[in-house]
Design an enzyme around this catalytic site. Sequence first.
Site, PDB file in Angstrom:
ATOM      1  N   MET A   1       0.873  -1.158  -0.052  1.00 36.23           N
ATOM      2  CA  MET A   1      -0.095  -0.099  -0.065  1.00 36.23           C
ATOM      3  C   MET A   1       0.979   1.155   0.018  1.00 36.23           C
ATOM      4  O   MET A   1       1.378   1.545   0.992  1.00 36.23           O
ATOM      5  CB  MET A   1      -0.995   0.177   1.010  1.00 36.23           C
ATOM      6  CG  MET A   1      -1.911  -1.039   1.204  1.00 36.23           C
ATOM      7  SD  MET A   1      -2.951  -1.217   2.574  1.00 36.23           S
ATOM      8  CE  MET A   1      -4.239   0.279   2.343  1.00 36.23           C
ATOM      9  N   SER A   2       1.004   1.982  -1.155  1.00 38.44           N
ATOM     10  CA  SER A   2       1.868   3.093  -1.291  1.00 38.44           C
ATOM     11  C   SER A   2       1.399   4.245  -0.523  1.00 38.44           C
ATOM     12  O   SER A   2       2.209   5.322  -0.357  1.00 38.44           O
ATOM     13  CB  SER A   2       1.955   3.560  -2.623  1.00 38.44           C
ATOM     14  OG  SER A   2       0.721   3.742  -3.193  1.00 38.44           O
ATOM     15  N   GLY A   3       0.057   4.138  -0.178  1.00 39.17           N
ATOM     16  CA  GLY A   3      -0.349   5.411   0.370  1.00 39.17           C
ATOM     17  C   GLY A   3      -1.211   6.129  -0.733  1.00 39.17           C
ATOM     18  O   GLY A   3      -1.703   7.437  -0.383  1.00 39.17           O
ATOM     19  N   VAL A   5      -4.343   6.371  -3.843  1.00 36.54           N
ATOM     20  CA  VAL A   5      -5.769   5.872  -4.013  1.00 36.54           C
ATOM     21  C   VAL A   5      -5.980   4.483  -4.872  1.00 36.54           C
ATOM     22  O   VAL A   5      -6.808   3.760  -4.396  1.00 36.54           O
ATOM     23  CB  VAL A   5      -6.534   6.786  -4.734  1.00 36.54           C
ATOM     24  CG1 VAL A   5      -6.003   7.080  -6.194  1.00 36.54           C
ATOM     25  CG2 VAL A   5      -8.041   6.545  -4.957  1.00 36.54           C
ATOM     26  N   ASP A   6      -4.885   4.377  -5.460  1.00 40.74           N
ATOM     27  CA  ASP A   6      -5.045   3.013  -6.179  1.00 40.74           C
ATOM     28  C   ASP A   6      -4.794   1.809  -5.563  1.00 40.74           C
ATOM     29  O   ASP A   6      -5.726   0.733  -5.629  1.00 40.74           O
ATOM     30  CB  ASP A   6      -3.995   3.040  -7.480  1.00 40.74           C
ATOM     31  CG  ASP A   6      -4.290   3.870  -8.591  1.00 40.74           C
ATOM     32  OD1 ASP A   6      -5.470   4.201  -8.660  1.00 40.74           O
ATOM     33  OD2 ASP A   6      -3.384   4.455  -9.134  1.00 40.74           O
ATOM     34  N   SER A   7      -3.939   1.825  -4.582  1.00 40.60           N
ATOM     35  CA  SER A   7      -3.381   0.665  -3.862  1.00 40.60           C
ATOM     36  C   SER A   7      -4.421   0.467  -2.471  1.00 40.60           C
ATOM     37  O   SER A   7      -4.649  -0.536  -2.327  1.00 40.60           O
ATOM     38  CB  SER A   7      -1.972   0.714  -3.285  1.00 40.60           C
ATOM     39  OG  SER A   7      -1.851   1.940  -2.462  1.00 40.60           O
ATOM     40  N   LEU A  26       5.802  -0.042   1.841  1.00 43.12           N
ATOM     41  CA  LEU A  26       7.584  -0.330   1.792  1.00 43.12           C
ATOM     42  C   LEU A  26       8.116   1.173   2.290  1.00 43.12           C
ATOM     43  O   LEU A  26       8.141   2.050   1.533  1.00 43.12           O
ATOM     44  CB  LEU A  26       7.919  -0.672   0.503  1.00 43.12           C
ATOM     45  CG  LEU A  26       7.192  -2.097  -0.003  1.00 43.12           C
ATOM     46  CD1 LEU A  26       7.833  -2.439  -1.475  1.00 43.12           C
ATOM     47  CD2 LEU A  26       7.498  -3.177   0.908  1.00 43.12           C
ATOM     48  N   CYS A  95      12.630  -1.098  -9.890  1.00 44.89           N
ATOM     49  CA  CYS A  95      11.927  -1.121  -8.599  1.00 44.89           C
ATOM     50  C   CYS A  95      10.751  -2.534  -8.576  1.00 44.89           C
ATOM     51  O   CYS A  95      10.746  -3.301  -7.747  1.00 44.89           O
ATOM     52  CB  CYS A  95      11.025   0.069  -8.223  1.00 44.89           C
ATOM     53  SG  CYS A  95      10.426   0.151  -6.705  1.00 44.89           S
ATOM     54  N   GLY A 119      -1.980  -1.818  -6.902  1.00 37.21           N
ATOM     55  CA  GLY A 119      -2.961  -0.962  -7.560  1.00 37.21           C
ATOM     56  C   GLY A 119      -2.464  -0.730  -8.932  1.00 37.21           C
ATOM     57  O   GLY A 119      -3.014   0.094  -9.603  1.00 37.21           O
ATOM     58  N   CYS A 193      10.959   8.747  -7.441  1.00 37.17           N
ATOM     59  CA  CYS A 193      10.496   8.991  -6.182  1.00 37.17           C
ATOM     60  C   CYS A 193      11.908   9.515  -5.347  1.00 37.17           C
ATOM     61  O   CYS A 193      11.516  10.013  -4.317  1.00 37.17           O
ATOM     62  CB  CYS A 193       9.858   7.684  -5.718  1.00 37.17           C
ATOM     63  SG  CYS A 193      11.049   6.138  -5.479  1.00 37.17           S
TER      64      CYS A 193
END
Length: 378
Positions: A1-3, A5-7, A26, A95, A119, A193
């Site tokens: 969960m990246s933070g 909306v998609d994930s 992560l 990545c 996501g 990133c």
Amino acid sequence: MSGGVDSAVAAARAVEAGHEVVGVHLALSRMPGTLRTGSRGCCTIEDSMDAQRAANIIGIPYYVWDFSERFKLDVVDDFIAEYAAGRTPNPCMRCNERIKFAALLEKAVALGFDAVCTGHYASILTDADGNRELHRASAWAKDQSYVLGVLTTEQLAHSMFPLGATPSKAEVRAEAAERGFSVANKPDSYDICFIPDGDTRGWLAERVAPATGDILDRDGAKLGEHDGAVAFTVGQRKGLQIGTPAADGKPRFVLEVRPITNTVVVGPKEALAIREIAGSTFTWCGVAPANPEVAFDCDVQIRAHADPEPAVAQVVPVSGSTTGETELVITPNEPLTGVAPGQTAVVYVGTRVLGQCTIDRTVSAVPVAAMSSAAADA
């Protein structure tokens, strides 16, 4: 969960599909900064908190796994080394290849989980024989199958992409709002990133020692000097600092970066046209072609947001190799523009991702002799 909306929506859908889901964020950086700049960057402390809030609403366990050391070695250091070698890497591909669907997947499987669910906008379909295939998402504008082209057959067997059939990002945001996720209208992250301000040249300048070198034309004539080859990329026009204008008065573009000699080769825009690309580091995503040594029709995509181009691909022996090394050679029907070694070429058959290669070499559609003749005529 990246933070994002998609994930968050992907996790919620996985729960509703009957899976036992655990949310994992992560931690990929130990930088002191905690907040993203607008929509640049990701994986910050702020993002971790957003992911936890979404996990709490969904009602699933949530953990932060520290992969920062692995990320530095396999993605950040690789990015620096590739640029220092005169290549143009794609850190998002690395990545996915080495962190999300390698290190993360390995740990997940070791802990007893069946799959990594993300996501990404891509679809996994099953052929008549039960083989899993990676396909484009139904919403081509958001399709992310390109950055997943590095997945191997084994990794594909342990992957889930619940958003693949979603018609649009707007629908995902609307669903997030209905679920009460605070990230429903959070901007998408973009750029690299670990370079959140977007200044790749400045970031590299702090990590790769600059060295003065020559700027040459295609015939080897010196046109000027540069302060560091790492600052140049194929296709670049601005910032060349060449005092001598071209004979035809047209602008010059970077055609090659040669790290061994620390030289940059420039030339006319026409010379950026590429008629052949090849890479010896290639993988198949799902079942490989029965006879890849026989030329086959396909589409090739060389950037995440580029259009697929019709091409012919074939696996052939590397010229001069004494160890039986092979390479994937891709010949587009029409020349490609601005292709650089280090980029990833993803091969499609229809909507299916067939495989990928890291581009080692390119062949210009316009030979040096032809350009020299044209300049003489002018």
